[in-house]
Design a protein around this motif. Structure first.
Motif, PDB file in Angstrom:
ATOM      1  N   MET A  43       0.855  -1.194   0.000  1.00 29.39           N
ATOM      2  CA  MET A  43       0.000   0.000   0.000  1.00 29.39           C
ATOM      3  C   MET A  43       0.879   1.228   0.000  1.00 29.39           C
ATOM      4  O   MET A  43       1.810   1.338   0.789  1.00 29.39           O
ATOM      5  N   LYS A  44       0.562   2.131  -0.889  1.00 29.37           N
ATOM      6  CA  LYS A  44       1.331   3.365  -0.930  1.00 29.37           C
ATOM      7  C   LYS A  44       0.711   4.344   0.058  1.00 29.37           C
ATOM      8  O   LYS A  44      -0.510   4.462   0.146  1.00 29.37           O
ATOM      9  N   PRO A  45       1.526   5.058   0.802  1.00 26.60           N
ATOM     10  CA  PRO A  45       1.000   5.988   1.795  1.00 26.60           C
ATOM     11  C   PRO A  45       0.294   7.168   1.148  1.00 26.60           C
ATOM     12  O   PRO A  45       0.649   7.626   0.071  1.00 26.60           O
ATOM     13  N   ASP A  46      -0.716   7.645   1.815  1.00 24.69           N
ATOM     14  CA  ASP A  46      -1.499   8.790   1.348  1.00 24.69           C
ATOM     15  C   ASP A  46      -0.943  10.041   2.016  1.00 24.69           C
ATOM     16  O   ASP A  46      -1.328  10.389   3.129  1.00 24.69           O
ATOM     17  N   TYR A  47      -0.017  10.690   1.319  1.00 24.46           N
ATOM     18  CA  TYR A  47       0.648  11.839   1.917  1.00 24.46           C
ATOM     19  C   TYR A  47      -0.168  13.123   1.846  1.00 24.46           C
ATOM     20  O   TYR A  47       0.166  14.115   2.467  1.00 24.46           O
ATOM     21  N   ASP A  48      -1.258  13.149   1.067  1.00 22.06           N
ATOM     22  CA  ASP A  48      -2.038  14.386   0.936  1.00 22.06           C
ATOM     23  C   ASP A  48      -3.216  14.422   1.910  1.00 22.06           C
ATOM     24  O   ASP A  48      -4.191  15.132   1.691  1.00 22.06           O
TER      25      ASP A  48
END
Length: 91
Positions: free
Chosen positions: A75-80
């Motif tokens: 899972m790619k992190p949700d930085y926004d």
């Protein structure tokens, strides 16, 4: 007067001597009890250390097989992510 003071003095002397002997036996009993309590604490500590160090435990059964992780997508992190709307009063 001397006949009264001498027995009184000797009596008080022997009572004081007996009290000191009694006090020393009480102190010896207290010390013995404290030593026994400390021995029990050290036994408990030794038992806990065996558990915490884990030298006697075989944990290889609980290890994760790295091959089984290859099928799981990362899972790619949700930085926004924005918390501003959470604290706004308009809803």
């Amino acid at each position: 007067m001397k006949k009264i003071l001498l027995p009184l003095f000797l009596g008080s002397f022997f009572l004081t001597l007996h009290a000191q002997e009694n006090n020393s036996t009480i102190k010896a009993e207290i010390r013995k009890k404290q030593v026994q309590e400390q021995i029990e604490r050290e036994k408990k500590y030794a038992k806990e250390q065996v558990f915490y160090q884990g030298d006697d435990y075989n944990l290889s059964e609980a290890e994760v097989d790295k091959k089984s992780l290859s099928g799981i997508s990362v899972m790619k992190p949700d930085y926004d992510f924005d918390m501003d709307n959470v604290y706004s009063e308009e809803q």
